[in-house]
Design a protein around this motif. Sequence first.
Motif, PDB file in Angstrom:
ATOM      1  N   ILE A 178       0.825  -1.332   0.140  1.00 20.91           N
ATOM      2  CA  ILE A 178      -0.337  -0.155  -0.013  1.00 20.91           C
ATOM      3  C   ILE A 178       1.083   1.204   0.361  1.00 20.91           C
ATOM      4  CG2 ILE A 178      -1.942   1.503   0.962  1.00 20.91           C
ATOM      5  CD1 ILE A 178      -2.557  -1.431   2.506  1.00 20.91           C
TER       6      ILE A 178
ATOM      7  N   LEU B 132      -2.701   0.354  -4.343  1.00 21.39           N
ATOM      8  CA  LEU B 132      -2.303  -1.295  -3.740  1.00 21.39           C
ATOM      9  C   LEU B 132      -2.401  -2.207  -4.989  1.00 21.39           C
ATOM     10  CD1 LEU B 132      -4.467  -0.029  -1.571  1.00 21.39           C
ATOM     11  CD2 LEU B 132      -5.274  -2.215  -1.500  1.00 21.39           C
TER      12      LEU B 132
ATOM     13  N   PRO C 207      -2.298  -6.455  -4.056  1.00 17.20           N
ATOM     14  CA  PRO C 207      -2.825  -6.787  -2.412  1.00 17.20           C
ATOM     15  C   PRO C 207      -2.877  -7.734  -1.803  1.00 17.20           C
ATOM     16  CG  PRO C 207      -4.234  -5.261  -3.805  1.00 17.20           C
ATOM     17  CD  PRO C 207      -3.366  -6.042  -5.067  1.00 17.20           C
ATOM     18  N   SER C 208      -2.959  -7.761  -0.371  1.00 15.15           N
ATOM     19  CA  SER C 208      -2.427  -9.459   0.358  1.00 15.15           C
ATOM     20  C   SER C 208      -4.402  -8.915   1.068  1.00 15.15           C
ATOM     21  CB  SER C 208      -2.041  -9.469   1.144  1.00 15.15           C
ATOM     22  OG  SER C 208      -2.449  -8.222   2.394  1.00 15.15           O
TER      23      SER C 208
ATOM     24  N   GLU D 183      -4.814  -6.329   3.164  1.00 17.11           N
ATOM     25  CA  GLU D 183      -4.712  -5.372   2.598  1.00 17.11           C
ATOM     26  C   GLU D 183      -5.750  -5.258   2.174  1.00 17.11           C
ATOM     27  OE1 GLU D 183       0.331  -4.500   1.471  1.00 17.11           O
ATOM     28  OE2 GLU D 183      -1.292  -5.961   0.193  1.00 17.11           O
ATOM     29  N   ARG D 184      -6.794  -6.399   1.537  1.00 19.74           N
ATOM     30  CA  ARG D 184      -8.107  -6.346   0.832  1.00 19.74           C
ATOM     31  C   ARG D 184      -8.750  -5.737   2.366  1.00 19.74           C
ATOM     32  NH1 ARG D 184      -9.357  -7.083  -4.024  1.00 19.74           N
ATOM     33  NH2 ARG D 184      -6.929  -7.779  -5.361  1.00 19.74           N
TER      34      ARG D 184
ATOM     35  N   LEU E  88      -8.803  -2.118   3.486  1.00 19.01           N
ATOM     36  CA  LEU E  88      -8.893  -1.441   2.405  1.00 19.01           C
ATOM     37  C   LEU E  88     -10.928  -1.449   2.594  1.00 19.01           C
ATOM     38  CD1 LEU E  88      -8.924   1.211   0.074  1.00 19.01           C
ATOM     39  CD2 LEU E  88      -8.758  -1.471  -1.737  1.00 19.01           C
TER      40      LEU E  88
ATOM     41  N   ILE F 194      -6.035  -0.459  -7.766  1.00 16.16           N
ATOM     42  CA  ILE F 194      -5.883  -2.018  -7.678  1.00 16.16           C
ATOM     43  C   ILE F 194      -5.047  -2.793  -8.767  1.00 16.16           C
ATOM     44  CG2 ILE F 194      -6.529  -3.810  -6.915  1.00 16.16           C
ATOM     45  CD1 ILE F 194      -9.013  -2.327  -5.253  1.00 16.16           C
TER      46      ILE F 194
END
Length: 315
Positions: free
Chosen positions: A2, A32, A35-36, A39-40, A43, A104
């Motif tokens: 991020i 992003l 993103p893992s 991390e999602r 968000l 993303i």
Amino acid sequence: MITAYVYENRNLSITELNIQDTVPQGTLWLDLFKPSDEERDWLSGYSVEEVPEEEDINEIEASARFYQNSDGLHINSLFPQRAGQDVKGVNVSFNIRKDFLLTIREDDVGLIRLLRNYLRLGRITADTPQTLLLELFNLKVDYLSDLIEDVYSVVDGISGQVFENNELDEVFKLITLQEDSNGKIRLSLLDTQRSLRYMQRYYRGQLTEESLKDLREMLLDIESLMPHSQFIFDKLNFLLDAAMGFSGLQQNKIIKIFSVAAVIFLPPTVIASAYGMNFVNMPELEWQFGYPMAILMMLGSAGGTYAFFKGKGWL
């Protein structure tokens, strides 16, 4: 990963965030990259609607690529990426929110790095998420134009190699690569055109007159690039047909040589077969000059057949 970009007074500050951090005040762009799941989930705390997954970003229907919801305007756009001699397409999800632009992506995009560098160096300015996205699309259209020029340069060089016997394998490979690259460039052009028209239709009230002018100019640039892309397609098809035709001619010449050789040696073969039967009542078997006569007959029949073909212009 991020990354938050804060752009104030033409100064760009970049902050790498983790899932324990909050979005910095004044963030213009939140990116992003791969993103893992964690991390999602992070968000999701800043989103009203569901965060798009990778398969959602790669959808091709218009309803999945261009839509509005409670989080703002969503645009999924295809970006070209040079990979050696090939060109690949990378889908990037854009979400224009009230305060910042959210991107993303699952792959690296050179144009995003270029935009970041231009912001850092002050070569472009973007005070709103809308203008930031338009600046990125402007870079994209320029890059697509450069890619078309590169493809045409390669295609122009192929023209001189089509009629070289030892270059045909390389020619077919180059034609295939350039056709694939040009197809991806054209797809990216069409996708960009759809994205800009969607912004023009549904986001007109939130764009300045200068931004609308830039948007219209980009659409005109894309319209002008389309015929160039089509010309390259036509040129590649012509070169492919010419290369295949020339390859067929070369193969026909080889087959012709074998066919003529078989016909030339057919009469000597008949003579040799006749005198190889060894019947008792063959007067030449006991003749002193029988063997030389048979040799001369075979050579004469071969030479006569060759002269006949030559006289008819078949050789």
